[in-house]
Write an enzyme that holds these catalytic residues in place. Structure first.
Site, mmCIF file in Angstrom:
data_model
loop_
_atom_site.group_PDB
_atom_site.id
_atom_site.type_symbol
_atom_site.label_atom_id
_atom_site.label_comp_id
_atom_site.label_asym_id
_atom_site.label_seq_id
_atom_site.Cartn_x
_atom_site.Cartn_y
_atom_site.Cartn_z
ATOM 1 N N LYS A 11 0.850 -1.199 0.000
ATOM 2 C CA LYS A 11 0.000 0.000 0.000
ATOM 3 C C LYS A 11 0.887 1.252 0.000
ATOM 4 O O LYS A 11 1.950 1.237 -0.598
ATOM 5 C CB LYS A 11 -0.962 -0.034 1.181
ATOM 6 C CG LYS A 11 -1.696 -1.371 1.308
ATOM 7 C CD LYS A 11 -2.813 -1.330 2.282
ATOM 8 C CE LYS A 11 -3.395 -2.724 2.447
ATOM 9 N NZ LYS A 11 -4.635 -2.766 3.157
ATOM 10 N N HIS A 93 -8.271 -3.327 -6.138
ATOM 11 C CA HIS A 93 -8.240 -3.488 -4.681
ATOM 12 C C HIS A 93 -9.419 -2.723 -4.080
ATOM 13 O O HIS A 93 -9.796 -1.665 -4.565
ATOM 14 C CB HIS A 93 -6.907 -2.956 -4.135
ATOM 15 C CG HIS A 93 -6.701 -3.321 -2.695
ATOM 16 N ND1 HIS A 93 -7.315 -2.649 -1.673
ATOM 17 C CD2 HIS A 93 -5.964 -4.312 -2.120
ATOM 18 C CE1 HIS A 93 -6.957 -3.204 -0.521
ATOM 19 N NE2 HIS A 93 -6.140 -4.213 -0.770
ATOM 20 N N GLU A 95 -9.704 -0.894 -1.634
ATOM 21 C CA GLU A 95 -9.425 0.494 -1.244
ATOM 22 C C GLU A 95 -9.545 1.425 -2.447
ATOM 23 O O GLU A 95 -9.951 2.576 -2.307
ATOM 24 C CB GLU A 95 -8.037 0.578 -0.582
ATOM 25 C CG GLU A 95 -8.068 -0.033 0.812
ATOM 26 C CD GLU A 95 -6.739 -0.537 1.319
ATOM 27 O OE1 GLU A 95 -5.694 -0.233 0.719
ATOM 28 O OE2 GLU A 95 -6.761 -1.268 2.327
ATOM 29 N N GLY A 169 -7.160 -5.410 6.906
ATOM 30 C CA GLY A 169 -6.582 -4.506 7.897
ATOM 31 C C GLY A 169 -7.347 -4.437 9.204
ATOM 32 O O GLY A 169 -7.102 -3.542 10.026
HETATM 33 C C1 PEP Z 1 -4.730 -6.069 1.465
HETATM 34 O O1 PEP Z 1 -4.508 -4.879 1.557
HETATM 35 O O2 PEP Z 1 -4.884 -6.572 0.350
HETATM 36 C C2 PEP Z 1 -4.780 -6.860 2.679
HETATM 37 C C3 PEP Z 1 -5.173 -8.106 2.582
HETATM 38 O O3 PEP Z 1 -4.417 -6.243 3.846
HETATM 39 P P1 PEP Z 1 -4.205 -6.937 5.279
HETATM 40 O O4 PEP Z 1 -3.426 -8.208 5.079
HETATM 41 O O5 PEP Z 1 -3.455 -5.930 6.091
HETATM 42 O O6 PEP Z 1 -5.573 -7.225 5.837
#
Ligand code: PEP
Length: 248
Positions: A11, A93, A95, A169
């Site tokens: 990220k 993704h 996000e 997350g």
């Molecule tokens: C991601 O950002 O794709 C993800 C899976 O994050 P995390 O492992 O921190 O949950």
């Protein structure tokens, strides 16, 4: 047999000092029996691609524009990622779907651009908590898979990442049954569309994967690896996840 994949999504984290983390990862996994991918911020792709040239860690982008070039201030094309040394790119993704309003049609266009640039597209799909609680998970991910994945997709140029939005997350992880149900449904959907070629597609699980839960998640049928956020930022955290995948 599908070769498994441990992919890290950094990220918006990391500066040049992080090259040492990737070098430590390379040293710990000199000939891994699974594929290993790190997707750092775009600023680090050239340095990491150079540093990993003789190692078994691939480098990818976290997004790309659908066009090859043009008046798109701040964006980066798939062609540019490839030119910088990337071999993969994460697309869609959650996000970006949430923060930038990216639709599955956008993701589809970006995946096509990735394929044209000979990058492997890691296409992310996943339901929100509200959608899961409404019993819509399989419908939502099925529609996202269908609409985000171009007909040019193959097991070589495309990886599917199932990432429940509510697990990213947060430290929350679906039950193993829930993960298995979605991965089985995705495999069937791929088979219905791509026939026997569907067997070559890797389907990753993503969402709060860490060393302590990786082995049980990797034991779920049709889980071909993981897309890992927070626990991919250091070699200390990511290395045991790679080892768990090798042992799965
Ligand atoms: C991601 O950002 O794709 C993800 C899976 O994050 P995390 O492992 O921190 O949950």
């Amino acid at each position: 047999m599908r070769r498994k994949l441990a992919a890290g999504n950094w990220k918006m984290n990391g500066t040049l000092t992080r090259v040492t983390e990737v070098m430590a990862l390379c040293a710990a996994h000199q000939a891994p029996s699974v594929d290993v991918l790190i997707c750092p911020p775009a600023t680090l792709i050239p340095a990491l691609a150079t540093a990993t040239t003789d190692h078994a860690v691939a480098i990818g982008g976290q997004d790309c524009h659908a066009a090859v070039s043009g008046a798109h201030t701040g964006d980066i094309s798939a062609h540019m990622l490839a030119d910088a040394g990337a071999t993969h790119v994460i697309i869609g993704h959650s996000e970006r779907r949430a923060d930038r309003g990216e639709t599955s049609a956008d993701v589809h266009a970006k995946a096509l651009a990735a394929h044209t640039a000979t990058l492997t597209a890691v296409i992310c799909i996943g339901e929100t908590l509200a959608q899961r609680e409404a019993g819509e998970t399989l419908d939502v991910v099925g529609t996202q898979l269908r609409d985000s994945t171009p007909d040019s997709a193959t097991g070589e140029n495309t990886v599917i990442a199932y990432e429940p939005v509510w697990a990213i997350g947060t430290g929350k992880v679906p039950t193993l049954e829930q993960i298995g149900e979605v991965h089985a449904a995705l495999r069937i959907a791929l088979t219905n569309r791509f026939g026997a070629d569907a067997n070559a597609f890797r389907i990753l699980y993503g969402g709060s994967v860490k060393a302590s839960n990786a082995a049980e998640i990797f034991a779920v049928p049709d889980v071909d690896g993981a897309l890992v956020g927070g626990a991919s930022l250091t070699a200390e955290d990511f290395s045991p996840i790679i080892t768990a995948l090798e042992n799965a």
